[in-house]
Design an enzyme around this catalytic site. Structure first.
Site, PDB file in Angstrom:
ATOM      1  N   SER A   1       0.819  -1.214   0.000  1.00 32.74           N
ATOM      2  CA  SER A   1       0.000   0.000   0.000  1.00 32.74           C
ATOM      3  C   SER A   1       0.852   1.262   0.000  1.00 32.74           C
ATOM      4  CB  SER A   1      -0.907   0.028   1.232  1.00 32.74           C
ATOM      5  OG  SER A   1      -1.651  -1.153   1.330  1.00 32.74           O
TER       6      SER A   1
HETATM    7  N1  SAH Z   1      -0.567  -5.456   3.950  1.00 32.32           N
HETATM    8  C1  SAH Z   1       0.178  -5.736   2.734  1.00 32.32           C
HETATM    9  C2  SAH Z   1      -0.626  -5.392   1.484  1.00 32.32           C
HETATM   10  C3  SAH Z   1      -0.999  -6.625   0.840  1.00 32.32           C
HETATM   11  S1  SAH Z   1      -2.020  -6.561  -0.578  1.00 32.32           S
HETATM   12  C4  SAH Z   1       1.526  -5.076   2.745  1.00 32.32           C
HETATM   13  O1  SAH Z   1       1.787  -4.249   3.632  1.00 32.32           O
HETATM   14  O2  SAH Z   1       2.347  -5.396   1.881  1.00 32.32           O
HETATM   15  C5  SAH Z   1      -3.351  -7.596  -0.012  1.00 32.32           C
HETATM   16  C6  SAH Z   1      -3.009  -9.015   0.313  1.00 32.32           C
HETATM   17  O3  SAH Z   1      -4.210  -9.668   0.709  1.00 32.32           O
HETATM   18  C7  SAH Z   1      -2.478  -9.828  -0.869  1.00 32.32           C
HETATM   19  O4  SAH Z   1      -1.197 -10.318  -0.544  1.00 32.32           O
HETATM   20  C8  SAH Z   1      -3.490 -10.950  -1.027  1.00 32.32           C
HETATM   21  O5  SAH Z   1      -2.920 -12.191  -1.396  1.00 32.32           O
HETATM   22  C9  SAH Z   1      -4.104 -11.012   0.371  1.00 32.32           C
HETATM   23  N2  SAH Z   1      -5.419 -11.669   0.443  1.00 32.32           N
HETATM   24  C10 SAH Z   1      -6.467 -11.557  -0.409  1.00 32.32           C
HETATM   25  N3  SAH Z   1      -7.491 -12.320   0.007  1.00 32.32           N
HETATM   26  C11 SAH Z   1      -7.092 -12.932   1.168  1.00 32.32           C
HETATM   27  C12 SAH Z   1      -7.691 -13.852   2.078  1.00 32.32           C
HETATM   28  N4  SAH Z   1      -8.933 -14.320   1.898  1.00 32.32           N
HETATM   29  N5  SAH Z   1      -6.985 -14.246   3.151  1.00 32.32           N
HETATM   30  C13 SAH Z   1      -5.717 -13.801   3.370  1.00 32.32           C
HETATM   31  N6  SAH Z   1      -5.087 -12.935   2.537  1.00 32.32           N
HETATM   32  C14 SAH Z   1      -5.759 -12.506   1.453  1.00 32.32           C
END
Ligand code: SAH
Length: 209
Positions: A61
């Protein structure tokens, strides 16, 4: 001298200028080396106030969004926080400086393995990671003082709302693709209070692993 010192100082000034004023949140952003959470080829861009692609079509993000979400959680240092969407581990790392323990879930195993290695290299130990569908939450560790979703859903899964303590706070992107809002939910004895923080664009929450 610390690498990216100038770029980091500039980013913190930018965030202040945009209204992020909580000194603890700004210190946490200063403490976590974002360059270690982005792909090597994008390291020069690590301190731009922008979201960046990470592996497997996911994104880390924008620092401003990380800061605003972290502020909205109103952490005092004592909380147990559940994060859905560990991704690179950056938001989780920020949270570890501001609460007691972070529980972070990720459905894509390779991302979680990389995040785990980074957090270990940084000697961050007040975190538990789990490769699993975050839409189901983490029942064994529930209820949580705070819950943060860093992936967006049309409607926040009820199971997650039920894993929030009374007077606990959840921050999550919600809404249809292209029209997501960052929602801050406070659970009261009488129900859930909702406030909208700002429009955002997050990758989708996908149920199942
Ligand atoms: N917080 C992260 C941003 C990640 S982007 C950072 O600081 O880098 C969002 C993430 O959510 C992705 O890696 C995606 O794989 C994950 N995601 C999507 N659906 C999900 C689910 N049902 N359970 C766990 N993770 C999930």
């Amino acid at each position: 001298m610390q690498e990216f010192h100038t770029e980091k100082a500039q980013l913190i000034m930018t965030l202040r200028g945009m209204g992020v004023l909580d000194p603890a949140v700004l210190s946490a952003l200063e403490a976590v080396p974002r360059e270690l959470f982005v792909p090597a080829a994008l390291r020069q861009h690590a301190y731009e106030n922008a979201s960046l692609p990470i592996a497997l079509d996911q994104t880390i993000s924008q620092p401003y969004v990380v800061a605003r979400m972290t502020e909205a959680l109103q952490l005092t240092g004592r909380e147990r926080v559940l994060e859905i969407g560990c991704g690179s581990g950056y938001q989780a790392a920020i949270l570890t400086f501001l609460c007691r323990r972070v529980y972070s879930m990720e459905r894509l195993k390779p991302l979680l393995v990389d995040a785990e290695n980074r957090l270990r290299d940084l000697r961050i130990s007040n975190i538990s990671l789990r490769h699993s569908d975050g839409a189901k939450g983490w029942p064994e560790a529930a209820p949580f003082d705070r819950i943060i979703l860093t992936c967006g859903s049309r409607k926040i899964p009820d199971i997650l709302l039920q894993q929030l303590k009374i007077d606990g706070i959840m921050v999550a992107p919600e809404g249809a693709d292209g029209a997501q809002q960052l929602v801050v939910i406070t659970r009261r004895e009488t129900g859930f209070e909702r406030n909208i923080l700002m429009p955002v664009t997050f990758v989708p929450l996908i149920e199942g692993c």
